[in-house]
Design an enzyme around this catalytic site. Structure first.
Site, PDB file in Angstrom:
ATOM      1  CE  LYS A  38      -0.494   0.166   5.040  1.00 44.55           C
ATOM      2  NZ  LYS A  38      -1.432   0.303   6.165  1.00 44.55           N
ATOM      3  NE  ARG A 136      -6.788   1.234  11.284  1.00 45.31           N
ATOM      4  CZ  ARG A 136      -5.524   1.028  10.893  1.00 45.31           C
ATOM      5  NH1 ARG A 136      -4.669   2.047  10.835  1.00 45.31           N
ATOM      6  NH2 ARG A 136      -5.113  -0.185  10.559  1.00 45.31           N
ATOM      7  CE1 TYR A 273      11.269  31.914  -0.478  1.00 42.73           C
ATOM      8  CE2 TYR A 273      11.742  29.555  -0.465  1.00 42.73           C
ATOM      9  CZ  TYR A 273      11.307  30.696  -1.126  1.00 42.73           C
ATOM     10  OH  TYR A 273      10.904  30.608  -2.433  1.00 42.73           O
TER      11      TYR A 273
END
Length: 384
Positions: A38, A136, A273
């Site tokens: 998966k 779950r 940045y």
């Protein structure tokens, strides 16, 4: 080094999968392996890994979704494929069309499959999921609420052929007293459910509960299948976690990128940045052509992570950008545009691990690997 059109890429040592499968098999004995592929095989390339596992004799695969299953089928994988997650009813037709096995995430869901099968003269293949504590998905089977009647019901459907039963461990990676007790209770509940089915004259089918850490820490359970994901890829979720075994795994993935620019900074000049890195002395900076859109976690910015340039560990400095990052290469001679940098893997005898990135990003290897971007080519490693 392999050639790639990209400025950043992965190398996958598919041959090492066979070694890792052997190491898993040593732990689990006669238990067969279900190859979990998966999430694009946790970022390693689902089809290529499935093909390599097939060459190792693996006869069943686990995926999360109908999309992943169809990708394998259309890629030529003929073995059984179990969808571990939810398939929306609008795609039930694809389960039959592609010959897939669907996990039954609840009794109500199984009855929806039954209704579709009856209406369309289809018999679906399935594995029953029972919830022994993960909370779950699955038919609940826990100490204070054992929904055994629901479990029996799904086995007795006419258009859903249940060929297996499984559950899942949430804390098999933890060898603490409470976690050990919880996992052993899950095993006992699972075994109890199986035996109650048999007592009712119902064949439970193939049994499987061990995920990767279930294999490492509870390797002698004797079920029909185990479900390794990261293990056949040669890594665990976290190198620092104690395990109850000592396998000899070989990581199959390495990550590489090119140097695009080399420049010198004067003292006081900053990088990237946010200007979080300021040169305190003349500093040679190499810009590397990989960033967070490729899967290099932005969270490792300014955390001391190192990469290998000419085999020399060099610190990443400043914030990781979307497509680029910067490295202090002051200590390395003759760095130039086009040089190959190793972010994960081995170069000139030095190693960098995926685990190092994960720790600095405050996550596990499962997440770091599965977030390697699709735009990063996965190239089959050749013998050097």
């Amino acid at each position: 080094m392999l050639e790639s059109y990209s400025r950043a890429w992965c190398e996958i040592d598919l041959d090492a999968i066979a070694h890792n499968v052997e190491e898993i098999q040593k732990l689990v004995g006669h238990t067969k392996i279900m190859g979990i592929v998966k999430a694009n095989a946790y970022g390693h390339g689902a089809l290529a890994c499935a093909q390599a596992l097939t060459r190792c004799g693996i006869e069943i695969f686990g995926v999360s979704s109908i999309d992943e299953a169809i990708e394998l089928r259309e890629g030529g994988i003929e073995a059984d494929i179990l969808i571990l997650g939810y398939t929306p009813p609008r795609h039930f037709d694809k389960l039959a069309e592609y010959g897939l096995i669907q996990s039954l995430v609840s009794c109500a869901y199984a009855k929806k499959l039954e209704q579709y099968g009856e209406a369309n003269d289809v018999v679906f293949r399935a594995h029953a999921k029972i919830d022994t504590g993960m909370n779950r998905t699955g038919i609940v089977y826990q100490p204070d609420h054992k929904h055994f009647d629901e479990l029996k019901d799904v086995y007795r459907l006419d258009h859903v052929r249940v060929e297996g039963i499984f559950s899942h461990f949430p804390v098999s990676d933890d060898l603490g007293e409470d976690a050990l007790s919880f996992t052993k209770r899950q095993i006992a509940l699972f075994d109890e459910a199986v035996e109650r089915l048999r007592a009712e004259g119902i064949d439970p089918g193939a049994r499987h509960i061990q995920n990767s850490y279930g294999i490492l820490n509870y390797h002698d359970l004797g079920y029909d299948y185990c479900r390794p994901g990261l293990l056949y890829m040669g890594v665990t979720s976290d190198d620092a976690i104690e395990i109850n075994s000592a396998p000899d795994f070989i990581p199959i993935l390495s990550v590489w990128a090119n140097v695009s620019v080399v420049k010198w900074l004067k003292p006081g000049e900053t990088v990237s940045y946010g200007r979080h890195f300021k040169a305190e002395k003349p500093t040679k900076i190499a810009t590397i052509s990989i960033g967070y859109a490729d899967g290099l976690p932005r969270l490792v910015s300014n955390q001391g992570v190192q990469v290998l340039v000419h085999g020399v560990p060099c610190p990443l400095v400043g914030n990781v950008c979307m497509d680029q990052c910067m490295v202090d290469v002051t200590a390395v001679e003759n760095v130039q545009e086009g040089d190959v940098v190793c972010l994960v893997g081995e170069q000139n005898g030095h190693k960098m691990t995926i685990d190092r990135l994960s720790r600095l990003a405050h996550t596990i290897n499962n997440e770091t690997l599965s977030q390697i971007a699709a735009r990063m080519p996965r190239l089959k490693k050749r013998e050097q």
